[in-house]
Write an enzyme that holds these catalytic residues in place. Structure first.
Site, PDB file in Angstrom:
ATOM      1  N   SER A  28      -3.678  -6.823 -12.806  1.00  0.00           N
ATOM      2  CA  SER A  28      -2.426  -7.063 -13.527  1.00  0.00           C
ATOM      3  C   SER A  28      -2.116  -8.531 -13.822  1.00  0.00           C
ATOM      4  CB  SER A  28      -1.255  -6.425 -12.761  1.00  0.00           C
ATOM      5  OG  SER A  28      -1.319  -5.016 -12.839  1.00  0.00           O
ATOM      6  N   ASN A  57      -5.816  -9.363   2.432  1.00  0.00           N
ATOM      7  CA  ASN A  57      -4.667  -9.247   1.534  1.00  0.00           C
ATOM      8  C   ASN A  57      -3.814  -8.043   1.960  1.00  0.00           C
ATOM      9  OD1 ASN A  57      -6.551  -7.242   0.607  1.00  0.00           O
ATOM     10  ND2 ASN A  57      -5.394  -7.137  -1.296  1.00  0.00           N
ATOM     11  N   PRO A  58      -2.670  -7.789   1.320  1.00  0.00           N
ATOM     12  CA  PRO A  58      -1.782  -6.709   1.793  1.00  0.00           C
ATOM     13  C   PRO A  58      -2.407  -5.326   1.818  1.00  0.00           C
ATOM     14  CG  PRO A  58      -0.578  -8.197   0.364  1.00  0.00           C
ATOM     15  CD  PRO A  58      -2.005  -8.622   0.288  1.00  0.00           C
ATOM     16  N   CYS A  59      -3.348  -5.047   0.925  1.00  0.00           N
ATOM     17  CA  CYS A  59      -3.939  -3.707   0.884  1.00  0.00           C
ATOM     18  C   CYS A  59      -5.275  -3.624   1.610  1.00  0.00           C
ATOM     19  CB  CYS A  59      -4.108  -3.257  -0.563  1.00  0.00           C
ATOM     20  SG  CYS A  59      -2.541  -2.988  -1.399  1.00  0.00           S
ATOM     21  N   GLU A  61      -8.277  -4.780   1.119  1.00  0.00           N
ATOM     22  CA  GLU A  61      -9.607  -4.750   0.512  1.00  0.00           C
ATOM     23  C   GLU A  61     -10.247  -6.129   0.412  1.00  0.00           C
ATOM     24  OE1 GLU A  61      -7.019  -5.035  -3.289  1.00  0.00           O
ATOM     25  OE2 GLU A  61      -6.869  -4.350  -1.209  1.00  0.00           O
ATOM     26  N   THR A 105      -6.030   0.146  -7.546  1.00  0.00           N
ATOM     27  CA  THR A 105      -6.005   0.392  -9.001  1.00  0.00           C
ATOM     28  C   THR A 105      -4.810   1.240  -9.425  1.00  0.00           C
ATOM     29  OG1 THR A 105      -7.416   2.388  -8.979  1.00  0.00           O
ATOM     30  CG2 THR A 105      -8.526   0.264  -9.092  1.00  0.00           C
ATOM     31  N   GLY A 106      -3.634   0.883  -8.959  1.00  0.00           N
ATOM     32  CA  GLY A 106      -2.456   1.668  -9.287  1.00  0.00           C
ATOM     33  C   GLY A 106      -2.088   1.607 -10.753  1.00  0.00           C
ATOM     34  N   THR A 107      -1.500   0.491 -11.191  1.00  0.00           N
ATOM     35  CA  THR A 107      -1.045   0.385 -12.578  1.00  0.00           C
ATOM     36  C   THR A 107      -2.205   0.366 -13.559  1.00  0.00           C
ATOM     37  OG1 THR A 107       0.845  -0.897 -11.754  1.00  0.00           O
ATOM     38  CG2 THR A 107       0.454  -0.925 -14.127  1.00  0.00           C
ATOM     39  N   ILE A 108      -3.272  -0.373 -13.253  1.00  0.00           N
ATOM     40  CA  ILE A 108      -4.385  -0.433 -14.203  1.00  0.00           C
ATOM     41  C   ILE A 108      -5.121   0.904 -14.272  1.00  0.00           C
ATOM     42  CG2 ILE A 108      -4.665  -2.920 -13.919  1.00  0.00           C
ATOM     43  CD1 ILE A 108      -7.200  -2.349 -12.270  1.00  0.00           C
TER      44      ILE A 108
END
Length: 959
Positions: free
Chosen positions: A138, A360-362, A364, A547-550
């Site tokens: 994003s 990072n927060p997620c 990965e 890969t939420g929004t994308i």
């Protein structure tokens, strides 16, 4: 920022550059001219008020892009002030803005052999973006080619030392990252514990958990990217830190506060006005464990906690007890997750530059402190040919082009701090990944939790990372290796060999597996050879992001490494509205499994009606696993998720953003097993989420229903005799006690009348609201009848209270009831009142529902009951126990009075739904304690460690 002087000299010494060949495009034809474009209107309304919150008419997209994808791109990624000529109005403008910047930077920094190669490169990128083959993360769409700072990275890792100056600087740097729309992770283990002394004054230190409070408040105040979603952050603490137990229990304690405040009528939803009164809600917490600790857990041994300043042993704890506390806290509130330190650092390509301390927060991206990573994800389903073979040639070329673009972006990118910019330019960490794995496996007729599914996923991931490192080595031959490569050259090459060795161990099953695996072997061989010659341009190459929004931008059915959440989805229609459809991959899967057209159509129709495949006409039970989903009737078990992660982890530079979903009835031991197996299977990190864990349910022993005699003496499974029972309705007597209660919720008035059995047990309710004959009155009459019949068939009142309290809709607000000051809705009020009137204290306490007097008494004394009430309760329990001791029965004993008819056999499915919520859970596969989207009001669903809205693309934290 510009490239370093060293990089400029390298580029000038290597003028040859890359020769780019056409793969996707046609010479002389612009990619835009190969598709049909259409104009659409994008309108979004507030789900609560109906007010138009966004409107842009006449936007331009390819005709094959879904309404959902075009809506998300228009609202999220188009730049310029709305309603002005500067506002972007076409996908062409968006893609041109980004791609032209990459092409120019590639030419300026010596990446291409000549201008024609750069032009082909730009055309190939454009074609793949238009056709939804991949997407950048994003921040690229937000910032590249605009007047804003050219931030391209979505993932950041910070660092903090044991000084007040460093701690305050952490607050500042984190705030700047949140302001830019991204998230950050940090390890606080360098900060001395609350059990150590301050050097300056000799007083006791505050400890890292105390400083987490200030960072959490900052994160809750700064809305990420200026949007409505909260900031995303990760906090890590090493397992040998003296404050580790306090860290583990921090969020679980806060969840107790949330439950108490919500039950008292406060708005504690995500984004609610009262949620800021509790702490530590803006971060994902993870414990960083060592192999030594995990072995101590296995052996039941003690484990030492060490002072941060001197390294001496501060305390010795039982490792298994500490591990169980981690699992219990995660059972209660989904935190903390777990990160496996030795595994992470054994795959570290740059150990000479420092250990990997955080993510990072997620979870990965795992790399050096003060660094960042830009991401891009491939749409795997685009590479599945019509003949159901995987297009390895196009996949390899796509990875080459994307990795090249991602590395080019570091040449012009801006960074939030000087330290992050320096580390990122010196090590050039990239994170290519993919989405739509779940849909790809289903389309091929492979179960997500199957050997076939795992082998293909491993082979594809291996091919992706091998190609990325091979291209990285080729880039090193053109513009030089990353600046930190020389002291890390041997370690980096050893990690590449580990990846190659892991690929050699993959045992293929089908022809498609063998094809992809063979291509991966070729790419690893070339990566090793080119790396020895040139070094590598990038310290890391691949991760699996959420890969939420994308993912929505690419019209993916599934995100990241996730399986499908449901077989039925709601599709937006042009002009507004939506329709329920069965995923198109279902039909393709049925074809691959050999079913004829008529049978396939019957199965699809059954799924549309029931939301699952159990007992679908003509579908063989051995094929059910192909259609298993993350939630619902045939939910993939927790270890199915763990095994899939373990299959692909050896082929990733970083780690995997994924939450292991468990059902609400999962036990603490189940979560402990996930954490233990994650370590044994070689994962780098695991996060868990137990459905409804935020509601606060009683702990389960996890032992119920286990049969020690399930096998015969020969070891063969005994045939199981399953007896199912049909409930019998117990009608109320003709004359019964009744009670009428008047109420007012936010000015809406009504009456509730209840009827009871002679025993005092509730048996019916009547709700009167609105004008007689109105729609509302009719609906409430029907609802009252449904609940009354349920009560008479033996459904416990507690079950209704659990389901309908905290249900939120208008009218909501102040009531005229002193015991229930605020209600989220009329139904929330009604069932709280029923609980107070008809459940005993223990039953209500389990649900967190108390009278005003009980709450007042708790504030004053720390107990909800007076001394007299407690004494009476103890005496009552003692009398019950005495009476039970006097009853001695040989054998199973007489049947107790019951509303269940043991002589009737129910033909209903074992998992038949009983409420509207359960029906919808089966149809949509969504977790029903997920928050509502603050933009459009749609129920969100998990995506990695955050939540994503399928309606508008908004996220609760991760971009």
């Amino acid at each position: 920022m510009t490239q370093t002087t060293t990089e400029t000299r390298r580029a000038s010494r290597k003028p040859s550059g890359l020769a780019v060949q056409r793969v996707f495009t046609t010479p002389g034809v612009h990619p835009y001219d190969e598709v049909t474009w259409e104009r659409r209107d994008v309108v979004q309304t507030n789900w609560k008020t109906g007010e138009v919150v966004f409107e842009q008419k006449n936007v331009e997209f390819p005709d094959f892009w879904s309404v959902n994808a075009s809506t998300i791109v228009t609202t999220k990624y188009f730049r310029g002030a709305a309603g002005t000529d500067k506002r972007e109005s076409s996908l062409k403008q968006l893609i041109d803005r980004v791609v032209s910047t990459y092409v120019k930077a590639g030419l300026d920094n010596g990446y291409f052999a000549g201008k024609p190669d750069a032009e082909i490169f730009g055309a190939e990128l454009t074609w793949m973006l238009v056709h939804q083959y991949f997407s950048f993360n994003s921040p690229v769409w937000f910032n590249v080619g605009t007047a804003s700072p050219q931030q391209v990275s979505a993932c950041f890792i910070l660092s903090v030392d044991d000084s007040m100056e460093s701690i305050l600087n952490w607050y500042k740097e984190e705030g700047m990252i949140f302001k830019g729309g991204s998230g950050a992770g940090i390890n606080l283990s360098r900060i001395r514990s609350s059990k150590e002394l301050l050097r300056s004054s000799g007083g006791t230190a505050s400890g890292p958990v105390s400083f987490m409070r200030g960072a959490d408040a900052s994160a809750g105040t700064i809305k990420s990217g200026g949007a409505t979603r909260r900031a995303a952050k990760m906090v890590v603490l090493d397992v040998d830190h003296p404050d580790i137990e306090e860290f583990i229990e921090t969020k679980a304690r806060e969840e107790d506060k949330i439950r108490a405040l919500r039950d008292a009528g406060f708005d504690m939803d995500l984004g609610g006005r009262d949620i800021t009164s509790v702490q530590y809600q803006n971060a994902n917490n993870s414990v960083r464990v060592s192999d030594a600790f995990m072995r101590a857990v296995e052996m039941g041994e003690s484990f030492d906690l060490h002072a941060r300043t001197t390294g001496e042993v501060v305390e010795t704890v039982d490792a298994r007890t500490l591990f169980d506390k981690m699992a219990r806290a995660a059972w209660e509130c989904a935190d903390p997750g777990i990160q496996y330190d030795d595994t992470i650092n054994s795959w570290h390509t740059t150990p000479a530059s420092g250990r990997i301390m955080a993510s990072n927060p997620c979870s990965e991206y795992m790399s050096l402190d003060n660094s960042s990573c830009n991401l891009a994800s491939l749409n795997l389903l685009k590479f599945l040919r019509e003949d159901d073979t995987f297009d390895t040639e196009r996949f390899v070329k796509a990875v080459e082009l994307i990795i090249t673009a991602m590395d080019i972006s570091i040449c012009f990118a801006d960074f939030p701090t000087e330290a992050i910019g320096r580390t990122t330019r010196d090590y050039r960490q990239l994170g290519i990944g993919y989405a739509n794995l779940g849909a790809l496996l289903m389309a091929l007729g492979k179960g997500y939790d199957s050997d076939g599914g795992r082998v293909l996923a491993a082979a594809i991931t291996s091919l992706m990372t091998a190609t990325a490192y091979r291209r990285s080595a080729e880039l090193a031959g053109v513009v030089g290796p990353y600046s930190g490569y020389a002291p890390n050259a041997e370690a980096h090459q050893q990690v590449i060999l580990k990846h190659q060795a892991a690929n050699d161990e993959v045992e293929t099953i089908s022809e498609v597996d063998r094809q992809v695996h063979s291509a991966a072997a070729v790419q690893w061989s070339e990566a090793v050879s080119a790396g020895r010659k040139n070094g590598f341009r990038n310290a890391q190459a691949s991760v699996l992001a959420p890969t939420g929004t994308i993912g929505f931008m690419m019209d993916c059915d599934t995100t990241g490494i996730e399986p499908d959440f449901s077989l039925v989805k709601f599709k937006k229609l042009v002009g507004g509205g939506s329709m329920q459809i069965v995923n198109h991959t279902v039909s393709r899967a049925l074809k691959n499994l050999g079913y004829d057209k008529d049978t396939a159509e019957a199965v699809v129709a059954y799924i549309a009606q029931n939301g699952n495949v159990v007992d679908a006409p003509g579908l063989r039970p051995e094929h059910y696993e192909v259609f298993d989903t993350a939630m619902g009737v045939r939910a993939i078990p927790a270890m199915g998720h763990v095994r899939m992660m373990a299959a692909v982890q050896p082929f990733l530079s970083g780690a995997i953003s994924k939450t292991v979903n468990l059902p609400s009835e999962a036990s603490v031991e189940d979560i402990a097993d996930v954490y233990m197996q994650g370590w044994k299977l070689g994962l780098k990190a695991v996060a868990v989420y137990r459905d409804n864990c935020k509601v606060g349910q009683p702990l389960s022993s996890g032992s119920e229903g286990k049969d020690d005699n399930a096998t015969s003496e020969s070891g063969q499974a005994k045939p199981q005799v399953r007896v199912e029972y049909r409930p019998r309705r117990r009608r109320l007597p003709k004359s019964r006690a009744a009670r009428t209660t008047s109420f007012s919720v936010a000015g809406a008035e009504g009456y509730m009348t209840t009827g009871s059995y002679d025993s005092g047990k509730l048996g019916e309710i009547f709700l009167k609201l609105g004008k007689q004959g109105s729609t509302l009155a009719g609906v409430m009459d029907a609802f009252s009848i449904a609940v009354s019949i349920g009560l008479q068939y033996g459904v416990p009142l507690e079950s209704f209270v659990q389901k309908f309290t905290n249900l939120k809709f208008e009218p909501a607000g102040l009531t005229d009831d002193p015991d229930i000051r605020i209600a989220q809705s009329i139904l929330d009020y009604v069932f709280r009142r029923l609980a107070l009137d008809h459940l005993d204290f223990d039953e209500r306490a389990e649900l967190g529902i108390y009278t005003a007097d009980e709450r007042t008494h708790y504030v004053e004394t720390g107990s909800y009951l007076s001394e007299e009430d407690e004494a009476a309760m103890i005496e009552s329990e003692a009398l019950k126990n005495d009476a039970a001791d006097d009853i001695k029965v040989d054998g199973p004993g007489p049947r107790q009075p019951s509303l269940i008819d043991v002589d009737a056999i129910s033909q209903a499915p074992l998992h038949a739904p009983h409420t509207t919520t359960e029906v919808m859970e089966q149809l949509t596969g969504e977790s029903f304690d997920a928050p509502l989207c603050m933009t459009c009001g749609t129920k969100m669903r998990p995506s990695g460690s955050c939540y994503i809205c399928e309606g508008c693309g908004s996220t609760s934290g991760c971009s």
